[in-house]
Design an enzyme around this catalytic site. Sequence first.
Site, PDB file in Angstrom:
ATOM      1  N   HIS A   1       0.822  -1.200   0.000  1.00  0.00           N
ATOM      2  CA  HIS A   1       0.000   0.000   0.000  1.00  0.00           C
ATOM      3  C   HIS A   1       0.864   1.262   0.000  1.00  0.00           C
ATOM      4  O   HIS A   1       0.591   2.241  -0.697  1.00  0.00           O
ATOM      5  CB  HIS A   1      -0.919  -0.038   1.238  1.00  0.00           C
ATOM      6  CG  HIS A   1      -1.649   1.239   1.491  1.00  0.00           C
ATOM      7  ND1 HIS A   1      -1.222   2.166   2.422  1.00  0.00           N
ATOM      8  CD2 HIS A   1      -2.774   1.750   0.924  1.00  0.00           C
ATOM      9  CE1 HIS A   1      -2.063   3.190   2.422  1.00  0.00           C
ATOM     10  NE2 HIS A   1      -3.009   2.972   1.533  1.00  0.00           N
TER      11      HIS A   1
ATOM     12  N   GLU B   1       2.186   1.809  -3.413  1.00  0.00           N
ATOM     13  CA  GLU B   1       1.112   2.362  -4.248  1.00  0.00           C
ATOM     14  C   GLU B   1       1.089   3.893  -4.123  1.00  0.00           C
ATOM     15  O   GLU B   1       1.034   4.615  -5.118  1.00  0.00           O
ATOM     16  CB  GLU B   1      -0.226   1.759  -3.807  1.00  0.00           C
ATOM     17  CG  GLU B   1      -1.453   2.373  -4.443  1.00  0.00           C
ATOM     18  CD  GLU B   1      -2.541   2.672  -3.410  1.00  0.00           C
ATOM     19  OE1 GLU B   1      -2.901   3.860  -3.275  1.00  0.00           O
ATOM     20  OE2 GLU B   1      -3.023   1.729  -2.747  1.00  0.00           O
ATOM     21  N   HIS B   2       1.171   4.392  -2.890  1.00  0.00           N
ATOM     22  CA  HIS B   2       1.202   5.853  -2.686  1.00  0.00           C
ATOM     23  C   HIS B   2       2.429   6.471  -3.369  1.00  0.00           C
ATOM     24  O   HIS B   2       2.337   7.513  -4.000  1.00  0.00           O
ATOM     25  CB  HIS B   2       1.280   6.171  -1.185  1.00  0.00           C
ATOM     26  CG  HIS B   2      -0.053   6.268  -0.515  1.00  0.00           C
ATOM     27  ND1 HIS B   2      -0.468   7.404   0.137  1.00  0.00           N
ATOM     28  CD2 HIS B   2      -1.068   5.379  -0.402  1.00  0.00           C
ATOM     29  CE1 HIS B   2      -1.678   7.206   0.634  1.00  0.00           C
ATOM     30  NE2 HIS B   2      -2.068   5.989   0.328  1.00  0.00           N
TER      31      HIS B   2
ATOM     32  N   GLU C   1      -4.279   8.107   7.417  1.00  0.00           N
ATOM     33  CA  GLU C   1      -5.180   7.130   6.797  1.00  0.00           C
ATOM     34  C   GLU C   1      -5.430   5.970   7.782  1.00  0.00           C
ATOM     35  O   GLU C   1      -6.563   5.518   7.962  1.00  0.00           O
ATOM     36  CB  GLU C   1      -4.559   6.608   5.492  1.00  0.00           C
ATOM     37  CG  GLU C   1      -5.515   5.787   4.650  1.00  0.00           C
ATOM     38  CD  GLU C   1      -4.886   5.315   3.324  1.00  0.00           C
ATOM     39  OE1 GLU C   1      -3.729   5.652   3.043  1.00  0.00           O
ATOM     40  OE2 GLU C   1      -5.593   4.595   2.585  1.00  0.00           O
TER      41      GLU C   1
END
Lengths: 433, 425
Positions: B67, B70-71, B142
């Site tokens: 993840h 991905e950022h 997040e």
Amino acid sequence: MNNEIFSDSHLEEVASFKGIKLFWIKTQKFKTNSINIFFHDNLSRDRASKNALLPAVLRRGSKEFPSIRDISNYLEELYGTSFDCGVTKKGENQIIQFYIEYISDKYANSDVDLTKKAFDFLIKIITEPLLENGAFIDEYVKQEIKKLSELISSRVNDKMHYAVERCLEEMCSEEPFGIYDYGNLEDLKSINKDNLFEHYIEFIETLPMYVFISGDLKPNQIEYIKDSLIKLKRGKEIEILKNEKETVVNNVKDIIERFDVSQGKLSLGFRTNIYPKQEDYYKLLVYNSVLGGGIHSKLFQNVREKEGLAYYAFSRLEKFKGLMVISSGIEILNRDRAIDVIKNQLDEIKRGNITDYEYDAAIKSIETGIKSLKDSQLQLVDFYLSQFIATTNDKPDAIIEKVKSVSKEDIIEIASKIILDTVYFITNKEKGE
Amino acid sequence: MDIKTINYSKIDEVVHCYEHKSGLKAFVIPKKGYSKKYATFATHYGSINNEFTIDGENTRVPDGIAHFLEHKLFEQKDGSVMDKFSKLGSSPNAYTSFSQTVYLFSCTDRFDENFDLLLDYVQNPYITEESVEKEKGIIGQEIRMYDDNANWKVFFNLLDAFYEKNPVKIDIAGSIESISKINKDFLYKCYNTFYHPSNMVILVVGDVDHKEVFSKVEKAINVTDKQPDIKRVFPDEPLSINKDYVEYKLAIAMPVFQMGFKDSGFTTKGIECLNREIAVKILLEMILGRSSNLYTKLYNEGLINNTFDFDYSIEENYAFSAFGGESKDPLKVKEFIVDEIKDLYNRGISKDDFERIKKSMRGRFIKQLNSVERVSHMFMSVYFKHVNLFDYIEVYDNISFEYLENVFNEHFVVDNLALSVVKPI
């Protein structure tokens, strides 16, 4: 060749009678058709809870399909037809929606007329509810009051939405807009099967109705729907008020709500005092996009990308009520810093610091959004409905043109009209609480 | 160029496919008359792949790294690629699931330029230590956002109840603690391992010319070297559940719950995987759906409300059903469900219900094909299982009652039932 964006999904007004307007969105590209029936009321404390409860009771059973089980069985037999209802608010209008969506006949492997079946079902849910001694079923009403109370209490479960809605409600606590569209716990207590039924009769006979049919239908199917609607018993329709007054802010409200949370939620509520019929409205659309309408926006670029303060930070308009809200989830200790960074973005626009990138991307993102509407029947219906509520009746192409003609100077001019009204913050409980 | 075209005439859909010499596969699903064009570039790499072996060397990476990567992929030498999409008026996005990372954009105009951007940035990472540190602040928020989200928490706690070791139980974004260990080297290592074209797929849904799409792919993919042999390492997971009950507290008004059956002995690839998925989903609908006796009982007792929902997931090394919503008394809900299952073993499941619900779910599947987003997401969710989204229609048309009875006996085993509850503080 027709270059209009919505040339393949035109809205046609089929008929208008007895306070009912019937529309047909002609389109062939979807694999389903849909029917939406909307009732409009003025948002008011003494009617909001009843209006919210009514669809919940109606979907419990009609004369023909007296229980959830009967309804579901029937919809499953109709190839998984979807049916739902609920309430929402647009400005100070409370809207009660009944919706049904079913596959096109050609995917059904049979020669049933699904449009007729779906419409009959929906209209009977609304007009032929299950009754007992001239009122609703006591058990259904009591159960649905309980469920609606649970729904109202559970609003806090989703803090992100809660922070936005509560900010707007606090801002408008003295105005109808401050009323929650699902009503409130206290008013629900005084509702029973009899007074709800009384309300229902008035509702069904006097609230303006908008009916949208969407899909690839035959003219005789549309005629059938029209003929059924004409037979409805209707009285004189109520007048839907339009409240577009200018609100002056004397001092900024500061509201804090405490929960055991790990992330703070900050919302800032603003008065724009700009309504969709005004020319300024299109400038406001672009202003909002530059400020917080996507990844190109100042809020995203600064609160998130530059300062790393938040995962999300956006601004949103409540176009019918002349409001704007900014919201972000932040570290609780960063509250003041986040407010500074946010306020600085508003000031930057006032000072005229808008880059070409921010300006171009803002306009393009609005254009993309409008063009994308036509890929969804529900969004199309919502678009046209909103146009009627705002009495703008703009075509999508016209909106895009107006947005494109907004200049940087226009945006700067709008910036001075945006007034902070309320700062709302969800934070954790203090020690000992 | 070798292009294969498959027609699905029952539902008026077509898929074009093309395989690049690197092993990358590309697909186009035309949607005539739609404004939106939706393009996806995805890799078979998600949050569960936190341990792997390349050429004999074993690596364990910090949780949440897929993840995080991905950022970071959005960052390029000359700034954020998101801004470039934004300039074109399109919306870029990305998401990481348990077993895949998906990069996408949606646009209405200038598809070619947008598509070039997508092909380019996913193939060209530019990661600096400084930008990694800044991202920790954003992802930290997040994670905090999900910490307060009862629906998220109750779901991951259910996975914790199911699994003792399976990494699916770990939060996709990791924890504040685990992401603090992420650095540039780890990120490049994961990138170089899992972003080889042969481990990836491209999909475009919308009103586009598939030949043009494929010739762009042909030109833009420049890797020809062979992918090293990756072995994804997973701990051995017991067949039985880890715990039958997990409880947690958050600032909410009403308890939320998720419960479900841990599945075992399933096939994870090919059409059999879809068969099982649909069979369990039909059964869930028959047992718990709005037309069931049990639903009416639970609803009238005030034990469930309109938030009640159910689902079934089947992936590479795990499968489970999950159902839940808000309830004042989740334990009571569980009692009702257990009683119903036991009763069903005596009574048998109903063939009429099966036929009706199969027909209904088939219709709902067709309805979802209206949306380019839904088509893209559904395509991706089954692609790495080596099946095509539109194969679902054959599954609905061929699934038998006898098969359903078998799946009922295999899946709805009360010993495999776990419950997760989040209560108000």
